[in-house]
Design a protein around this motif. Structure first.
Motif, mmCIF file in Angstrom:
data_model
loop_
_atom_site.group_PDB
_atom_site.id
_atom_site.type_symbol
_atom_site.label_atom_id
_atom_site.label_comp_id
_atom_site.label_asym_id
_atom_site.label_seq_id
_atom_site.Cartn_x
_atom_site.Cartn_y
_atom_site.Cartn_z
ATOM 1 N N HIS A 2 22.527 95.601 46.321
ATOM 2 C CA HIS A 2 21.531 94.853 45.336
ATOM 3 C C HIS A 2 21.957 94.613 43.811
ATOM 4 O O HIS A 2 22.365 95.720 43.185
ATOM 5 C CB HIS A 2 20.260 95.447 45.389
ATOM 6 C CG HIS A 2 19.083 94.865 44.648
ATOM 7 N ND1 HIS A 2 18.627 93.710 44.869
ATOM 8 C CD2 HIS A 2 18.523 95.419 43.303
ATOM 9 C CE1 HIS A 2 17.526 93.466 43.885
ATOM 10 N NE2 HIS A 2 17.495 94.571 43.109
ATOM 11 N N ARG A 3 21.709 93.454 43.557
ATOM 12 C CA ARG A 3 21.856 93.338 41.822
ATOM 13 C C ARG A 3 20.877 93.738 41.086
ATOM 14 O O ARG A 3 19.791 93.059 41.152
ATOM 15 C CB ARG A 3 22.264 91.952 41.459
ATOM 16 C CG ARG A 3 22.620 91.847 40.076
ATOM 17 C CD ARG A 3 23.533 90.387 39.902
ATOM 18 N NE ARG A 3 22.711 89.229 40.289
ATOM 19 C CZ ARG A 3 22.123 88.478 39.469
ATOM 20 N NH1 ARG A 3 22.289 88.714 38.072
ATOM 21 N NH2 ARG A 3 21.687 87.321 39.856
ATOM 22 N N PRO A 4 21.073 94.792 40.192
ATOM 23 C CA PRO A 4 19.786 95.263 39.354
ATOM 24 C C PRO A 4 19.987 94.290 38.089
ATOM 25 O O PRO A 4 20.584 93.505 37.708
ATOM 26 C CB PRO A 4 20.339 96.787 38.975
ATOM 27 C CG PRO A 4 21.753 96.884 38.957
ATOM 28 C CD PRO A 4 22.101 95.739 40.035
ATOM 29 N N SER A 5 18.773 94.467 37.339
ATOM 30 C CA SER A 5 18.625 93.884 36.040
ATOM 31 C C SER A 5 19.639 94.476 35.079
ATOM 32 O O SER A 5 19.975 95.550 35.310
ATOM 33 C CB SER A 5 17.412 94.123 35.470
ATOM 34 O OG SER A 5 16.174 93.869 36.526
ATOM 35 N N PRO A 6 20.240 93.628 34.232
ATOM 36 C CA PRO A 6 21.237 94.092 33.272
ATOM 37 C C PRO A 6 20.594 95.145 32.388
ATOM 38 O O PRO A 6 19.626 95.260 32.094
ATOM 39 C CB PRO A 6 21.211 92.807 32.118
ATOM 40 C CG PRO A 6 20.871 91.723 33.178
ATOM 41 C CD PRO A 6 19.636 92.088 34.035
#
Length: 273
Positions: free
Chosen positions: A243-247
Motif C-alpha cells: 500500500h502506498r502511504p501518504s508522503p
C-alpha cells in the motif's frame, strides 16, 4: 570542458532484488555532474546545453526540490543551515539532464562542500513515479576515509513492491576520475535490494554531449519506460504490492554518518576506560 569541475560520467547501473524472488537488471547510463556555480557559464559556452530553456540537453531549476524556480544553491544551503551542517563551499549535483525537454531522475545526489572544499554532507533527492519527491540529508565527518559510509531510515514510498519499513545503507566514492554509489535496502530479514552506479569521468564538451546523445538516445524516456517494464516483470514473478502511504510530513530525513558514529563510540569507550 577542461578547467571546469562539471563533467559527464558514463557507466552502468545495477539493481538486484534478493527476495522473495530474485530479480536483476543492468543498463548503461550517463549522468552530468554540475557545479551549481558553473551552470550558466557552461550554458554560455556549449551549443548543446542550456540552463532553464530548451536544448538537446538542459538543466531546469524547477525539476528539483518542490518545483520552485529559486536557486538550487540557495535551497540546499538553507537545508544545510537548518540541519546545523557547515555550508559555503562548492555544491555539485549528479543528475540526468533534460534530453529534448524531458527528464525523470529517480535519484539526484548533491555533494555539499565546506569552504575548504572538503565534503560536509551528501543530499540524496529521490523521486517516485507518482510525482512525489523526498530528500535524505546525511553529514560527512572531516577526514572521512573513502568510501563514505552512511545510513538512514527509509521514509519515502518508491517501489510498489517494497515497504517503507526499511533502512538504507549508502557507500559513496565521490566524483573524481571515477565515481561509485551503492545503496543497500535492509528490512527486518536483512538485505533486500542492492543498487549500484559505477561511472567514469569525461570532460563536458559539445563532442562528448553529442556522443552521449548517440550512445544513449532518449535516455530519460528509456529510464521511465524501463521502470514500468521492470515493475511488470516483478509483478509477473508474483511479488506482492505494498500500500502506498501518504508522503512524509517533512521534506527531509536526516541520516547518520557511520564513520562519525564509529568515532564517537570509540571516543566514548576511551573516556570510560
Amino acid at each position: 570542458m577542461s578547467g571546469f569541475h562539471s563533467a559527464l560520467y558514463a557507466g552502468s547501473v545495477m539493481h538486484h532484488r534478493l527476495r522473495p524472488r530474485e530479480h536483476r537488471l543492468r543498463y548503461s547510463i550517463f549522468y552530468m555532474l554540475l557545479d551549481l556555480d558553473e551552470v550558466d557559464m557552461l550554458a554560455g559556452r556549449l551549443h548543446l546545453f542550456s540552463h532553464n530553456r530548451f536544448n538537446v540537453f538542459s538543466f531546469h531549476d524547477r525539476d528539483y526540490g518542490e518545483g520552485e524556480t529559486t536557486s538550487p544553491r540557495a535551497r540546499i544551503e538553507r537545508h544545510l543551515r537548518e540541519a546545523g551542517i557547515e555550508a559555503g563551499g562548492p555544491l555539485r549535483i549528479l543528475t540526468m539532464p533534460r534530453i529534448l525537454g524531458y527528464a525523470f531522475n529517480p535519484l539526484s545526489i548533491y555533494f555539499c562542500h565546506r569552504r575548504d572544499n572538503s565534503i560536509s554532507a551528501i543530499f540524496y533527492e529521490v523521486s517516485n513515479t507518482f510525482g512525489e519527491r523526498h530528500n535524505y540529508l546525511i553529514p560527512v565527518a572531516r577526514n572521512t576515509k573513502l568510501p563514505i559510509r552512511q545510513k538512514s531510515q527509509k521514509s519515502f514510498y518508491v517501489s510498489p513492491f517494497m515497504s517503507t519499513d526499511m533502512v538504507y545503507s549508502f557507500s559513496v566514492v565521490p566524483p573524481g576520475k571515477n565515481l561509485a554509489v551503492s545503496v543497500i535496502g535492509h528490512d527486518t530479514q536483512g538485505p533486500l535490494i542492492i543498487a549500484k552506479l559505477a561511472a567514469t569521468r569525461q570532460d563536458l564538451t559539445d563532442a562528448t554531449l553529442a556522443r552521449a546523445f548517440c550512445t544513449y538516445p532518449l535516455l530519460t524516456l528509456k529510464v521511465i519506460a524501463g521502470i514500468h517494464w521492470e515493475a511488470l516483470l516483478i509483478w509477473l514473478k508474483g511479488i506482492r504490492r505494498h500500500h502506498r502511504p501518504s508522503p512524509p510530513d517533512q521534506p527531509i530525513t536526516l541520516g547518520r554518518d557511520l564513520e562519525a558514529a564509529t568515532r564517537l563510540t570509540q571516543d566514548t569507550t576511551n573516556v570510560l576506560r
